[in-house]
Design a protein around this motif. Structure first.
Motif, PDB file in Angstrom:
ATOM      1  N   CYS A  60       0.832  -1.027  -0.219  1.00  0.00           N
ATOM      2  CA  CYS A  60       0.046  -0.016   0.014  1.00  0.00           C
ATOM      3  C   CYS A  60       1.058   1.370  -0.109  1.00  0.00           C
ATOM      4  O   CYS A  60       1.664   1.340   0.892  1.00  0.00           O
ATOM      5  CB  CYS A  60      -0.941   0.118   1.371  1.00  0.00           C
ATOM      6  N   GLU A  61       0.766   2.002  -0.888  1.00  0.00           N
ATOM      7  CA  GLU A  61       1.547   3.350  -0.963  1.00  0.00           C
ATOM      8  C   GLU A  61       0.814   4.557  -0.479  1.00  0.00           C
ATOM      9  O   GLU A  61       1.553   5.744  -0.284  1.00  0.00           O
ATOM     10  CB  GLU A  61       2.013   3.479  -2.593  1.00  0.00           C
ATOM     11  N   ASP A  62      -0.363   4.487  -0.196  1.00  0.00           N
ATOM     12  CA  ASP A  62      -1.215   5.648   0.420  1.00  0.00           C
ATOM     13  C   ASP A  62      -1.980   5.124   1.661  1.00  0.00           C
ATOM     14  O   ASP A  62      -2.220   4.146   1.925  1.00  0.00           O
ATOM     15  CB  ASP A  62      -2.234   6.050  -0.536  1.00  0.00           C
ATOM     16  N   SER A  63      -2.081   6.394   2.274  1.00  0.00           N
ATOM     17  CA  SER A  63      -2.515   5.970   3.696  1.00  0.00           C
ATOM     18  C   SER A  63      -4.092   5.721   3.493  1.00  0.00           C
ATOM     19  O   SER A  63      -4.759   6.248   2.746  1.00  0.00           O
ATOM     20  CB  SER A  63      -2.305   7.419   4.670  1.00  0.00           C
ATOM     21  N   CYS A  64      -4.446   4.834   4.070  1.00  0.00           N
ATOM     22  CA  CYS A  64      -5.899   4.304   4.193  1.00  0.00           C
ATOM     23  C   CYS A  64      -6.314   3.104   5.224  1.00  0.00           C
ATOM     24  O   CYS A  64      -5.608   3.094   6.340  1.00  0.00           O
ATOM     25  CB  CYS A  64      -5.953   3.453   2.860  1.00  0.00           C
ATOM     26  N   LYS A  65      -7.572   2.657   5.358  1.00  0.00           N
ATOM     27  CA  LYS A  65      -7.762   1.533   5.944  1.00  0.00           C
ATOM     28  C   LYS A  65      -7.874   0.299   4.996  1.00  0.00           C
ATOM     29  O   LYS A  65      -7.978   0.420   3.962  1.00  0.00           O
ATOM     30  CB  LYS A  65      -9.283   1.948   6.420  1.00  0.00           C
ATOM     31  N   ALA A  66      -7.504  -0.661   5.803  1.00  0.00           N
ATOM     32  CA  ALA A  66      -7.361  -2.086   5.093  1.00  0.00           C
ATOM     33  C   ALA A  66      -7.875  -3.154   5.864  1.00  0.00           C
ATOM     34  O   ALA A  66      -7.759  -3.160   6.852  1.00  0.00           O
ATOM     35  CB  ALA A  66      -5.891  -2.158   4.770  1.00  0.00           C
ATOM     36  N   SER A  67      -8.473  -4.050   5.122  1.00  0.00           N
ATOM     37  CA  SER A  67      -9.049  -5.356   5.981  1.00  0.00           C
ATOM     38  C   SER A  67      -8.374  -6.761   4.930  1.00  0.00           C
ATOM     39  O   SER A  67      -8.021  -6.594   3.926  1.00  0.00           O
ATOM     40  CB  SER A  67     -10.391  -5.593   5.563  1.00  0.00           C
ATOM     41  N   PHE A  68      -7.941  -7.597   5.977  1.00  0.00           N
ATOM     42  CA  PHE A  68      -7.339  -8.750   5.563  1.00  0.00           C
ATOM     43  C   PHE A  68      -7.518  -9.815   6.587  1.00  0.00           C
ATOM     44  O   PHE A  68      -7.993  -9.717   7.366  1.00  0.00           O
ATOM     45  CB  PHE A  68      -5.935  -8.301   5.188  1.00  0.00           C
ATOM     46  N   HIS A  69      -6.967 -11.097   5.880  1.00  0.00           N
ATOM     47  CA  HIS A  69      -7.174 -12.448   6.731  1.00  0.00           C
ATOM     48  C   HIS A  69      -5.607 -12.682   7.194  1.00  0.00           C
ATOM     49  O   HIS A  69      -4.986 -12.672   6.290  1.00  0.00           O
ATOM     50  CB  HIS A  69      -7.833 -13.467   6.141  1.00  0.00           C
ATOM     51  N   ALA A  70      -5.562 -13.068   8.409  1.00  0.00           N
ATOM     52  CA  ALA A  70      -4.005 -13.595   8.874  1.00  0.00           C
ATOM     53  C   ALA A  70      -3.938 -14.230   9.966  1.00  0.00           C
ATOM     54  O   ALA A  70      -5.043 -14.291  10.737  1.00  0.00           O
ATOM     55  CB  ALA A  70      -3.010 -12.390   8.880  1.00  0.00           C
ATOM     56  N   SER A  71      -2.761 -14.819  10.158  1.00  0.00           N
ATOM     57  CA  SER A  71      -2.815 -16.006  11.508  1.00  0.00           C
ATOM     58  C   SER A  71      -1.889 -15.134  12.333  1.00  0.00           C
ATOM     59  O   SER A  71      -1.169 -14.227  11.940  1.00  0.00           O
ATOM     60  CB  SER A  71      -2.439 -17.302  11.149  1.00  0.00           C
ATOM     61  N   ILE A  72      -2.026 -15.315  13.720  1.00  0.00           N
ATOM     62  CA  ILE A  72      -1.203 -14.664  14.806  1.00  0.00           C
ATOM     63  C   ILE A  72       0.084 -15.387  15.076  1.00  0.00           C
ATOM     64  O   ILE A  72       0.188 -16.526  15.389  1.00  0.00           O
ATOM     65  CB  ILE A  72      -2.099 -14.228  16.103  1.00  0.00           C
ATOM     66  N   GLY A  73       1.163 -14.735  14.923  1.00  0.00           N
ATOM     67  CA  GLY A  73       2.499 -15.538  15.234  1.00  0.00           C
ATOM     68  C   GLY A  73       2.965 -15.258  16.600  1.00  0.00           C
ATOM     69  O   GLY A  73       3.607 -16.128  17.445  1.00  0.00           O
ATOM     70  N   GLU A  74       2.944 -14.068  17.009  1.00  0.00           N
ATOM     71  CA  GLU A  74       3.523 -13.509  18.175  1.00  0.00           C
ATOM     72  C   GLU A  74       3.081 -12.174  18.943  1.00  0.00           C
ATOM     73  O   GLU A  74       2.445 -11.367  18.140  1.00  0.00           O
ATOM     74  CB  GLU A  74       5.106 -13.378  17.912  1.00  0.00           C
ATOM     75  N   ILE A  75       3.174 -11.794  19.920  1.00  0.00           N
ATOM     76  CA  ILE A  75       2.708 -10.724  20.566  1.00  0.00           C
ATOM     77  C   ILE A  75       4.023 -10.321  21.182  1.00  0.00           C
ATOM     78  O   ILE A  75       4.677 -11.014  22.086  1.00  0.00           O
ATOM     79  CB  ILE A  75       1.826 -10.617  21.839  1.00  0.00           C
ATOM     80  N   PHE A  76       4.596  -9.320  20.732  1.00  0.00           N
ATOM     81  CA  PHE A  76       5.934  -8.605  21.115  1.00  0.00           C
ATOM     82  C   PHE A  76       5.746  -7.273  22.280  1.00  0.00           C
ATOM     83  O   PHE A  76       5.064  -6.519  21.355  1.00  0.00           O
ATOM     84  CB  PHE A  76       6.680  -8.281  19.979  1.00  0.00           C
ATOM     85  N   LEU A  77       6.148  -7.498  23.437  1.00  0.00           N
ATOM     86  CA  LEU A  77       6.050  -6.152  24.301  1.00  0.00           C
ATOM     87  C   LEU A  77       7.268  -5.588  24.506  1.00  0.00           C
ATOM     88  O   LEU A  77       8.062  -6.094  25.054  1.00  0.00           O
ATOM     89  CB  LEU A  77       5.352  -6.924  25.394  1.00  0.00           C
ATOM     90  N   PRO A  78       7.448  -4.300  23.701  1.00  0.00           N
ATOM     91  CA  PRO A  78       8.489  -3.651  24.138  1.00  0.00           C
ATOM     92  C   PRO A  78       8.881  -3.206  25.441  1.00  0.00           C
ATOM     93  O   PRO A  78       8.142  -2.202  25.874  1.00  0.00           O
ATOM     94  CB  PRO A  78       8.462  -2.507  23.144  1.00  0.00           C
ATOM     95  N   ILE A  79       9.312  -3.720  26.410  1.00  0.00           N
ATOM     96  CA  ILE A  79       9.646  -3.446  27.833  1.00  0.00           C
ATOM     97  C   ILE A  79      10.649  -2.241  27.875  1.00  0.00           C
ATOM     98  O   ILE A  79      12.025  -2.541  27.922  1.00  0.00           O
ATOM     99  CB  ILE A  79      10.126  -4.669  28.500  1.00  0.00           C
TER     100      ILE A  79
END
Length: 251
Positions: A29-48
């Protein structure tokens, strides 16, 4: 001749929504917008950034690796804090110094009166998603995290955790699952007169999103800000639709 009136507001600009067939298409995507899609969750990364972690403690930032650790009772302390319930900015998420004691923005960009609503929130984190084409991180703040965690606010999780704090002899995922199911059953039988253990239910939901290869892909909607890089909010989660969990939880 009529004089043109000056106004101190701008007309609302409708942001187009793009349906993406893959993360690879989303990344282009080259322009700011809203987007919808399907995907799986791989990881939650919490910057401590609020604690000085030693090198062996770096894995503390990878949430999926901590979920099945026996005696791991510090998830609530790391994922929940005090901040603005509207924009999701923590009151203080960085190490205090002589020049920096409070990192919350002066004004809330998402509040109609620009005032922060201070309370218990989920800390901002990166949700790493994957499909057959690519891995991508999306930024998740308080309100979006509530949607991901079954519409359970951080305040309910924290108060329930303090009330039902796990003992050192806590035995793991199977016990969690049976306890959470019992809590939900009790709630139904008593017609809402019993307060369920929201901490336990939240923990089960959190573990369930990492049933790799067993869940159907989630449907996400994000905002795309092409002025930001990938680790700093280029993609920010707006909503998520949870699939039916088809897998059997593992130890």
């Amino acid at each position: 001749m009529k004089r043109q009136l000056n106004v101190n507001w701008k007309l609302h600009e409708e942001i187009c929504t793009q349906d993406c067939s893959s993360l690879s298409e989303l990344s282009q995507c080259e322009d700011s917008c809203k987007a919808s899609f399907h995907a799986s969750i791989g990881e939650i990364f919490l910057p401590i950034t609020w604690a000085d972690l030693r090198e062996p403690e770096a894995e503390r930032m990878f949430i999926s690796r901590r979920l099945h650790s026996l005696g791991e009772n510090s998830l609530v302390d790391d994922l929940i804090t005090i901040g603005c319930q509207i924009c999701g900015a923590p009151v203080n998420d960085r190490l205090a110094s002589n020049t920096e004691h409070n990192t919350i923005p002066l004004y809330c960009q998402r509040s109609s009166d620009r005032l922060h609503m201070i309370g218990t929130i989920y800390r901002p984190f990166l949700l790493y998603l994957w499909d057959d084409s690519k891995y991508l991180p999306i930024s998740v703040t308080n309100k979006a995290a509530e949607l991901l965690f079954g519409n359970i606010p951080a305040e309910k999780v924290l108060s329930s955790y303090k009330l039902h704090r796990p003992s050192p002899s806590h035995t793991g995922f199977k016990k969690d699952r049976s306890c959470a199911r019992k809590e939900v059953d009790n709630e139904g039988e008593k017609g809402g007169g019993h307060n369920p253990n929201f901490y336990m239910i939240w923990l089960i939901l959190l573990r369930s999103v990492f049933q790799h290869g067993k869940n159907r892909p989630f449907k996400f909607k994000v905002t795309v800000d092409t002025n930001r890089d990938w680790e700093n909010g280029r993609l920010e989660m707006v909503s998520v639709s949870l699939p039916a969990f088809t897998g059997t939880p593992q130890n």
